[in-house]
Structures are given as C-alpha cells and as structure tokens.
Design an enzyme around this catalytic site. Structure first.
Site, PDB file in Angstrom:
ATOM      1  N   TYR A 172      19.013 -22.746 -23.678  1.00 30.25           N
ATOM      2  CA  TYR A 172      18.078 -21.747 -24.189  1.00 30.25           C
ATOM      3  C   TYR A 172      17.579 -22.169 -25.571  1.00 30.25           C
ATOM      4  CZ  TYR A 172      19.206 -18.575 -20.416  1.00 30.25           C
ATOM      5  OH  TYR A 172      19.351 -18.016 -19.176  1.00 30.25           O
ATOM      6  N   PHE A 173      16.282 -22.017 -25.761  1.00 32.26           N
ATOM      7  CA  PHE A 173      15.650 -22.389 -27.024  1.00 32.26           C
ATOM      8  C   PHE A 173      15.124 -21.147 -27.721  1.00 32.26           C
ATOM      9  CE2 PHE A 173      15.825 -26.354 -24.867  1.00 32.26           C
ATOM     10  CZ  PHE A 173      15.912 -27.307 -25.868  1.00 32.26           C
TER      11      PHE A 173
END
Length: 179
Positions: A45-46
C-alpha cells in the site's frame, strides 16, 4: 484480465469463515470455475505523509501474485463501491514511479488466495495469517445504477454457499490489521 474484473465499481461482501473446505465443496457442486488456486499475494500500500489517501477514503496498492505471475495496480475509493485495477508489467518499476510521484510504501499485507468464477460473480477464498480465513463474493460493473441489484445477488449467492449474514466482515484487511 478476465471480464470478471472489468468495471469501476465493485460490489463485495467479505465473510469470516472457519476453513475453506465446506465452501469449496459447494462451489464445485454449483459448477464454479477455478481462476487461480493458492496464490501468494503481496499487496504493498502506498500513501503520502503530507496528504494521506485514507483521508479521502482511497487506498492504492500494488499487488504481486505468485505463481500466477499476475501483477496489478489497484485504486479503491473514494467510497466503498469504487475500485479500479490495471495489469502492470513490473512491480519494481511501478513502485519506483509511485515514489517519484511522492508516494511511499506504507505497509504490506500478504495472503494466500484462490479465486473462482460462478456466473457474473467471483468468489475469493483468503487465508491471512494474522486474521484467519475469509470468503469474498464480488462483482464488478461500470453501471452505478446496478449496484443495489448486484448487492442483493451477492447476498443470495452467499446463502447458496452456506455463508451467514452474521459472518459478514465490513472492514478491509487494512482496517482489521490496524493500518
């Protein structure tokens, strides 16, 4: 990508279950088609520290699936029904491009996942080591006006598969893991 994953809206119900065997038997008896079995998935996840996506009800991840070799860039939100994914060639290059845009890898979730197709629906069986076993029933569409009917269809299929409404888990794996 299979037509089951095309659309910008996703209707999805996640159920907590005790093992996958009973639902696998029901899927087979209903004639479900296996898409992938026992893939190891890693979702990175960014996010941005200066303007977190979570404040906009958005999540962005890069998914790697082995041994299928499928690699995806996934954006969910804003809201619960919006979800779009695109195949990518290189996880490393996508990570680099997102970092160039100011995003940082915030956390990873790994799971073992099998996916089956039954009619317009895809059924996902997950094992998340920190959380347990889950079954998801989902369908994608570009037609926002079909969402209510598709929700009813997912729940109806859940009943056929022996899943209980009381076992619906409305939180994402991200939320369940406290990220």
């Amino acid at each position: 990508m299979a037509e089951h994953f095309i659309g910008k809206y996703e209707v999805e119900y996640k159920f907590r279950i005790q093992g996958h065997e009973a639902i696998l038997q029901r899927l087979r008896s209903l004639g479900a088609t296996e898409f992938v079995a026992n893939n190891q998935e890693t979702d990175t996840y960014f996010d941005r520290t200066d303007s977190p996506l979570v404040h906009q009800a958005i999540s962005m991840s890069v998914r790697s699936m082995e041994p299928s070799g499928i690699k995806l860039w996934i954006v969910k939100g804003p809201g619960n029904d919006r979800c779009e994914a695109v195949k990518i060639e290189s996880v490393d290059k996508t990570h680099s491009m997102l970092k160039t845009l100011g995003y940082q890898a915030a956390f990873c979730i790994t799971k073992t996942r099998s996916i089956y197709f039954l009619g317009q629906f895809h059924i996902t069986l997950d094992k998340v080591s920190e959380l347990g076993d889950f079954a998801e029933i989902a369908v994608m569409t570009d037609d926002k006006h079909r969402l209510d009917d598709l929700k009813a269809g997912c729940l109806e299929l859940g009943e056929k598969l022996g899943l209980e409404h009381s076992d619906i888990e409305s939180r994402s794996y991200r939320q369940l893991l406290g990220y």
